[in-house]
Design a protein around this motif. Structure first.
Motif, mmCIF file in Angstrom:
data_model
loop_
_atom_site.group_PDB
_atom_site.id
_atom_site.type_symbol
_atom_site.label_atom_id
_atom_site.label_comp_id
_atom_site.label_asym_id
_atom_site.label_seq_id
_atom_site.Cartn_x
_atom_site.Cartn_y
_atom_site.Cartn_z
ATOM 1 N N LEU A 49 98.035 7.889 134.314
ATOM 2 C CA LEU A 49 97.718 8.007 135.734
ATOM 3 C C LEU A 49 96.681 6.972 136.150
ATOM 4 N N ILE A 50 95.610 6.865 135.391
ATOM 5 C CA ILE A 50 94.528 5.926 135.719
ATOM 6 C C ILE A 50 95.034 4.488 135.728
ATOM 7 N N HIS A 51 95.773 4.107 134.696
ATOM 8 C CA HIS A 51 96.297 2.735 134.638
ATOM 9 C C HIS A 51 97.271 2.467 135.785
ATOM 10 N N ALA A 52 98.111 3.446 136.108
ATOM 11 C CA ALA A 52 99.065 3.272 137.207
ATOM 12 C C ALA A 52 98.328 3.112 138.538
ATOM 13 N N LEU A 53 97.282 3.887 138.737
ATOM 14 C CA LEU A 53 96.489 3.749 139.961
ATOM 15 C C LEU A 53 95.860 2.354 140.042
ATOM 16 N N LYS A 54 95.338 1.876 138.925
ATOM 17 C CA LYS A 54 94.745 0.529 138.903
ATOM 18 C C LYS A 54 95.790 -0.539 139.236
ATOM 19 N N ILE A 55 96.982 -0.390 138.688
ATOM 20 C CA ILE A 55 98.056 -1.350 138.979
ATOM 21 C C ILE A 55 98.372 -1.338 140.474
ATOM 22 N N CYS A 56 98.493 -0.150 141.046
ATOM 23 C CA CYS A 56 98.800 -0.044 142.475
ATOM 24 C C CYS A 56 97.709 -0.693 143.324
ATOM 25 N N ILE A 57 96.468 -0.472 142.966
ATOM 26 C CA ILE A 57 95.348 -1.054 143.713
ATOM 27 C C ILE A 57 95.369 -2.577 143.590
ATOM 28 N N GLU A 58 95.574 -3.077 142.366
ATOM 29 C CA GLU A 58 95.611 -4.530 142.142
ATOM 30 C C GLU A 58 96.735 -5.190 142.920
ATOM 31 N N LYS A 59 97.860 -4.490 143.072
ATOM 32 C CA LYS A 59 99.028 -5.064 143.753
ATOM 33 C C LYS A 59 99.058 -4.721 145.247
ATOM 34 N N ASN A 60 97.991 -4.097 145.721
ATOM 35 C CA ASN A 60 97.882 -3.702 147.133
ATOM 36 C C ASN A 60 98.990 -2.757 147.582
ATOM 37 N N ASN A 74 99.166 17.247 137.035
ATOM 38 C CA ASN A 74 99.555 17.531 138.406
ATOM 39 C C ASN A 74 98.655 18.604 139.028
ATOM 40 N N GLN A 75 98.436 19.688 138.302
ATOM 41 C CA GLN A 75 97.598 20.767 138.822
ATOM 42 C C GLN A 75 96.149 20.332 138.981
ATOM 43 N N ALA A 76 95.665 19.515 138.045
ATOM 44 C CA ALA A 76 94.295 19.025 138.146
ATOM 45 C C ALA A 76 94.105 18.169 139.394
ATOM 46 N N ILE A 77 95.075 17.320 139.683
ATOM 47 C CA ILE A 77 95.001 16.483 140.882
ATOM 48 C C ILE A 77 95.078 17.356 142.137
ATOM 49 N N VAL A 82 89.478 20.739 136.626
ATOM 50 C CA VAL A 82 90.039 20.990 135.300
ATOM 51 C C VAL A 82 89.227 22.077 134.610
ATOM 52 N N LYS A 83 89.921 22.931 133.885
ATOM 53 C CA LYS A 83 89.233 23.964 133.112
ATOM 54 C C LYS A 83 88.579 23.354 131.880
ATOM 55 N N ASN A 84 89.313 22.459 131.210
ATOM 56 C CA ASN A 84 88.808 21.825 129.995
ATOM 57 C C ASN A 84 87.915 20.655 130.395
ATOM 58 N N ARG A 85 86.643 20.782 130.156
ATOM 59 C CA ARG A 85 85.656 19.786 130.591
ATOM 60 C C ARG A 85 85.859 18.422 129.918
ATOM 61 N N LEU A 91 89.689 13.000 135.199
ATOM 62 C CA LEU A 91 90.092 13.461 136.524
ATOM 63 C C LEU A 91 89.227 12.807 137.590
ATOM 64 N N GLU A 92 87.938 12.762 137.364
ATOM 65 C CA GLU A 92 87.017 12.152 138.330
ATOM 66 C C GLU A 92 87.391 10.686 138.590
ATOM 67 N N GLN A 93 87.680 9.953 137.530
ATOM 68 C CA GLN A 93 88.065 8.548 137.676
ATOM 69 C C GLN A 93 89.380 8.427 138.446
ATOM 70 N N ALA A 94 90.342 9.266 138.134
ATOM 71 C CA ALA A 94 91.641 9.224 138.815
ATOM 72 C C ALA A 94 91.478 9.545 140.302
#
Length: 138
Positions: A49-60, A74-77, A82-85, A91-94
């Motif tokens: 998810l994080i890498h895909a978001l970065k790609i989208c941002i880089e490609k505008n 999906n549920q965390a977003i 998130v329950k598991n710390r 999650l915060e970065q995403a």
């Protein structure tokens, strides 16, 4: 709207991992198979998810619809929680990256509809195992 399919995979728990990203852009496709270091499958899902978001941002790509077969991610977003710390920093970065986009959606899909991203993630795991290769960065 740009469609982004993501998947993470791990050979072991933890083990050599990979992220698969399949992007549909105006009738063309982009494929990314990113080797990751040893981590759990759930962590690999977040890194996809994080890498895909970065790609989208880089490609505008500012209007994106993400698809994942990971109910955990999906549920965390959706809940921004998130329950598991262990996953909280991921999650915060995403969420921070997603907030920079004009429009961001995420939808859970069954694994059968996520085969392209799954194949890319598995190829990335194979590369990670064979060569100790990693494109890992946070």
């Amino acid at each position: 709207m740009i469609e982004v399919y993501i998947d993470g995979a791990s050979a072991g728990n933890p083990g050599p991992s990979g992220a698969g990203i399949f992007i549909k852009v105006n009738g063309t496709v982009e494929r990314y198979a990113l080797p990751l270091p040893n981590m759990s499958n759930h962590e690999a899902e977040y890194y996809a998810l994080i890498h895909a978001l970065k790609i989208c941002i880089e490609k505008n790509y500012s209007i994106v619809s993400f698809r994942t077969d990971s109910q955990l991610v999906n549920q965390a977003i959706e809940k921004e929680f998130v329950k598991n710390r262990t996953y909280a920093p991921l999650l915060e970065q995403a969420l921070e990256l997603a907030s920079t986009l004009d429009l961001f959606f995420m939808k859970w899909i069954p694994s059968s509809e996520n085969k392209a991203a799954d194949e890319l993630a598995r190829a990335a795991v194979k590369r990670s195992k064979e060569k100790g290769e990693s494109s890992f960065e946070t």
